[in-house]
Scaffold this motif. Structure first.
Motif, short mmCIF file in Angstrom:
data_model
loop_
_atom_site.label_atom_id
_atom_site.label_comp_id
_atom_site.label_asym_id
_atom_site.label_seq_id
_atom_site.Cartn_x
_atom_site.Cartn_y
_atom_site.Cartn_z
N TYR A 262 0.84 -1.35 0.29
CA TYR A 262 -0.01 0.38 0.32
C TYR A 262 0.73 1.79 -0.39
O TYR A 262 1.06 1.25 0.91
N PRO A 263 1.62 1.86 -1.37
CA PRO A 263 1.92 3.09 -0.96
C PRO A 263 1.25 4.44 -0.97
O PRO A 263 2.28 4.81 -0.78
N ASN A 264 0.51 4.37 -0.50
CA ASN A 264 0.12 5.98 -0.11
C ASN A 264 -1.37 5.36 -0.06
O ASN A 264 -2.35 4.72 -0.44
N ALA A 265 -2.19 6.28 0.39
CA ALA A 265 -3.92 6.71 1.31
C ALA A 265 -4.01 8.15 0.39
O ALA A 265 -3.71 9.07 -0.18
N GLU A 266 -5.66 7.64 -0.43
CA GLU A 266 -6.13 8.74 -0.49
C GLU A 266 -7.60 8.50 -0.34
O GLU A 266 -8.21 7.79 -0.18
N ASN A 267 -7.69 9.47 0.44
CA ASN A 267 -8.47 9.93 1.80
C ASN A 267 -9.39 11.02 1.40
O ASN A 267 -8.90 12.02 0.16
N HIS B 13 -11.85 6.27 3.47
CA HIS B 13 -10.78 6.45 3.52
C HIS B 13 -10.32 5.17 2.36
O HIS B 13 -10.99 4.02 2.45
N ASN C 32 -7.24 3.03 0.47
CA ASN C 32 -5.92 2.63 0.62
C ASN C 32 -5.63 2.44 -1.04
O ASN C 32 -6.08 1.58 -1.98
N ARG C 33 -4.20 3.08 -1.77
CA ARG C 33 -3.81 2.31 -3.02
C ARG C 33 -3.43 1.30 -2.70
O ARG C 33 -2.49 1.05 -2.02
N THR D 134 -7.44 0.87 -6.23
CA THR D 134 -8.08 1.26 -4.84
C THR D 134 -8.90 0.95 -4.43
O THR D 134 -10.07 0.51 -4.58
#
Length: 105
Positions: A37-42, A52, A54-55, A104
């Motif tokens: 999970y390299p980053n989150a897109e909230n 929330h 997660n990528r 995502t």
């Protein structure tokens, strides 16, 4: 999608897998999968995290191009109604292909 659900999804793909990487000296022979999970897109509302996301990156490593294996992995993703972006790169130093599925969840 919880981490356990993601693990079950990756397990369904039928290849050895690890989160992010295999320990030094424990990497299986290709093909294998690493997921992370390299980053989150909230999504925010009223200055709070409203939802929330997660990528999720699913990285498939192979010695050679294998369209049948890729089709099998894509069937798993499609059967779970997951949208993905796909890219591919040759890693010269490792003499392997990396096929990357970005989702995502």
């Amino acid at each position: 999608m919880t981490h356990e659900e993601v693990k079950a999804l990756v397990e369904e793909m039928g290849l050895p897998y690890a989160y992010d990487h295999f320990a030094e000296g424990e990497s299986p022979d290709p093909p294998f999968i690493c997921f992370l999970y390299p980053n989150a897109e909230n999504f925010s509302a009223d200055n709070l995290v409203y939802h929330h996301f997660n990528r999720l990156d699913i990285e498939v490593y192979t010695d050679y191009k294998d369209p049948d294996m890729e089709a099998s992995i894509e069937e798993v993703l499609t059967s779970h109604e997951l949208y993905y972006e796909k890219s591919e790169v040759w890693i010269e130093t490792e003499k392997m292909y990396e096929v990357l599925y970005e989702l995502t969840v």
